[in-house]
Motif scaffolding. Sequence first.
Motif, PDB file in Angstrom:
ATOM      1  N   ASP A  79      48.082  45.119  30.581  1.00  0.00           N
ATOM      2  CA  ASP A  79      49.307  44.737  29.874  1.00  0.00           C
ATOM      3  C   ASP A  79      50.491  44.606  30.811  1.00  0.00           C
ATOM      4  O   ASP A  79      51.389  43.804  30.582  1.00  0.00           O
ATOM      5  CB  ASP A  79      49.624  45.781  28.794  1.00  0.00           C
ATOM      6  N   ASP A  80      50.493  45.407  31.867  1.00  0.00           N
ATOM      7  CA  ASP A  80      51.618  45.374  32.799  1.00  0.00           C
ATOM      8  C   ASP A  80      51.411  44.391  33.952  1.00  0.00           C
ATOM      9  O   ASP A  80      52.307  44.189  34.754  1.00  0.00           O
ATOM     10  CB  ASP A  80      51.901  46.766  33.349  1.00  0.00           C
ATOM     11  N   GLY A  81      50.230  43.780  34.045  1.00  0.00           N
ATOM     12  CA  GLY A  81      49.964  42.795  35.084  1.00  0.00           C
ATOM     13  C   GLY A  81      49.881  43.370  36.482  1.00  0.00           C
ATOM     14  O   GLY A  81      50.066  42.645  37.463  1.00  0.00           O
ATOM     15  N   GLN A  82      49.573  44.660  36.601  1.00  0.00           N
ATOM     16  CA  GLN A  82      49.527  45.299  37.910  1.00  0.00           C
ATOM     17  C   GLN A  82      48.191  45.110  38.630  1.00  0.00           C
ATOM     18  O   GLN A  82      48.075  45.441  39.797  1.00  0.00           O
ATOM     19  CB  GLN A  82      49.829  46.792  37.779  1.00  0.00           C
ATOM     20  N   TYR A  83      47.190  44.608  37.929  1.00  0.00           N
ATOM     21  CA  TYR A  83      45.864  44.449  38.512  1.00  0.00           C
ATOM     22  C   TYR A  83      45.492  42.970  38.554  1.00  0.00           C
ATOM     23  O   TYR A  83      45.817  42.213  37.650  1.00  0.00           O
ATOM     24  CB  TYR A  83      44.817  45.240  37.711  1.00  0.00           C
ATOM     25  N   VAL A  84      44.820  42.593  39.621  1.00  0.00           N
ATOM     26  CA  VAL A  84      44.417  41.205  39.839  1.00  0.00           C
ATOM     27  C   VAL A  84      42.925  41.168  40.078  1.00  0.00           C
ATOM     28  O   VAL A  84      42.387  42.002  40.808  1.00  0.00           O
ATOM     29  CB  VAL A  84      45.156  40.616  41.066  1.00  0.00           C
ATOM     30  N   TRP A  85      42.221  40.212  39.438  1.00  0.00           N
ATOM     31  CA  TRP A  85      40.797  40.041  39.713  1.00  0.00           C
ATOM     32  C   TRP A  85      40.595  38.756  40.494  1.00  0.00           C
ATOM     33  O   TRP A  85      41.335  37.788  40.353  1.00  0.00           O
ATOM     34  CB  TRP A  85      39.951  40.055  38.434  1.00  0.00           C
ATOM     35  N   VAL A  86      39.579  38.777  41.331  1.00  0.00           N
ATOM     36  CA  VAL A  86      39.214  37.625  42.155  1.00  0.00           C
ATOM     37  C   VAL A  86      37.710  37.453  42.049  1.00  0.00           C
ATOM     38  O   VAL A  86      36.949  38.407  42.220  1.00  0.00           O
ATOM     39  CB  VAL A  86      39.605  37.846  43.638  1.00  0.00           C
ATOM     40  N   SER A 105      30.734  37.182  43.062  1.00  0.00           N
ATOM     41  CA  SER A 105      31.330  38.445  43.496  1.00  0.00           C
ATOM     42  C   SER A 105      32.666  38.606  42.777  1.00  0.00           C
ATOM     43  O   SER A 105      33.487  37.693  42.769  1.00  0.00           O
ATOM     44  CB  SER A 105      31.549  38.410  45.007  1.00  0.00           C
ATOM     45  N   VAL A 106      32.872  39.750  42.137  1.00  0.00           N
ATOM     46  CA  VAL A 106      34.112  40.020  41.407  1.00  0.00           C
ATOM     47  C   VAL A 106      34.753  41.279  41.982  1.00  0.00           C
ATOM     48  O   VAL A 106      34.095  42.306  42.121  1.00  0.00           O
ATOM     49  CB  VAL A 106      33.841  40.223  39.894  1.00  0.00           C
ATOM     50  N   GLU A 107      36.029  41.174  42.313  1.00  0.00           N
ATOM     51  CA  GLU A 107      36.774  42.314  42.843  1.00  0.00           C
ATOM     52  C   GLU A 107      38.077  42.461  42.080  1.00  0.00           C
ATOM     53  O   GLU A 107      38.667  41.469  41.647  1.00  0.00           O
ATOM     54  CB  GLU A 107      37.074  42.125  44.330  1.00  0.00           C
ATOM     55  N   VAL A 108      38.529  43.717  41.934  1.00  0.00           N
ATOM     56  CA  VAL A 108      39.797  44.007  41.262  1.00  0.00           C
ATOM     57  C   VAL A 108      40.690  44.760  42.249  1.00  0.00           C
ATOM     58  O   VAL A 108      40.248  45.715  42.895  1.00  0.00           O
ATOM     59  CB  VAL A 108      39.575  44.844  39.982  1.00  0.00           C
ATOM     60  N   PHE A 109      41.948  44.308  42.334  1.00  0.00           N
ATOM     61  CA  PHE A 109      42.933  44.882  43.253  1.00  0.00           C
ATOM     62  C   PHE A 109      44.160  45.323  42.465  1.00  0.00           C
ATOM     63  O   PHE A 109      44.460  44.773  41.411  1.00  0.00           O
ATOM     64  CB  PHE A 109      43.392  43.843  44.290  1.00  0.00           C
ATOM     65  N   HIS A 110      44.882  46.292  43.014  1.00  0.00           N
ATOM     66  CA  HIS A 110      46.188  46.656  42.467  1.00  0.00           C
ATOM     67  C   HIS A 110      47.232  45.899  43.276  1.00  0.00           C
ATOM     68  O   HIS A 110      47.090  45.726  44.484  1.00  0.00           O
ATOM     69  CB  HIS A 110      46.421  48.171  42.580  1.00  0.00           C
ATOM     70  N   ARG A 111      48.278  45.442  42.619  1.00  0.00           N
ATOM     71  CA  ARG A 111      49.303  44.646  43.316  1.00  0.00           C
ATOM     72  C   ARG A 111      49.971  45.417  44.458  1.00  0.00           C
ATOM     73  O   ARG A 111      50.421  44.815  45.430  1.00  0.00           O
ATOM     74  CB  ARG A 111      50.362  44.170  42.336  1.00  0.00           C
ATOM     75  N   SER A 112      50.024  46.733  44.369  1.00  0.00           N
ATOM     76  CA  SER A 112      50.665  47.510  45.427  1.00  0.00           C
ATOM     77  C   SER A 112      49.828  47.579  46.702  1.00  0.00           C
ATOM     78  O   SER A 112      50.355  47.853  47.773  1.00  0.00           O
ATOM     79  CB  SER A 112      50.953  48.937  44.937  1.00  0.00           C
ATOM     80  N   SER A 113      48.507  47.346  46.588  1.00  0.00           N
ATOM     81  CA  SER A 113      47.642  47.358  47.772  1.00  0.00           C
ATOM     82  C   SER A 113      46.592  46.251  47.642  1.00  0.00           C
ATOM     83  O   SER A 113      45.433  46.508  47.321  1.00  0.00           O
ATOM     84  CB  SER A 113      46.974  48.717  47.937  1.00  0.00           C
TER      85      SER A 113
END
Length: 135
Positions: A79-86, A105-113
Amino acid sequence: MKYSKRCGSKGLTLVEVIVSITLLATLLTGMLIAHSRHIRQLTLSRQTAAASRLADELLASWFKSGQPFPGNETGVLGDDGQYVWVSKWRAGGTDNPRWQTRVVSVEVFHRSSPDVALFSTELLDDIPFENNGGR
């Protein structure tokens, strides 16, 4: 009669005070470093748990849709858009000419790192004969 300064003095010498302050400062620095590492690890653990939950929801929606998995795409999670999937297509497949498979291949990242994958998995995407151009 000899007089000794030490016999009647009450208190600590300057050297003793400096040594005790140095020891106290060393102990406090060690505790501060340990606390900082603990907070960093706790934050990473919370982010990893949230990324795993969000990735589970994302993969469940992909499986329910019945469509081929998206490859070479990105999106935002939460909901806050802090996570990104690739997602990325990887080399892979089968020897059966009537059934082609691809690895996603699916990966999830946090915007801060964005350089640290909190969640990573690989999916095998089957492409039936009628969908791959009759090859």
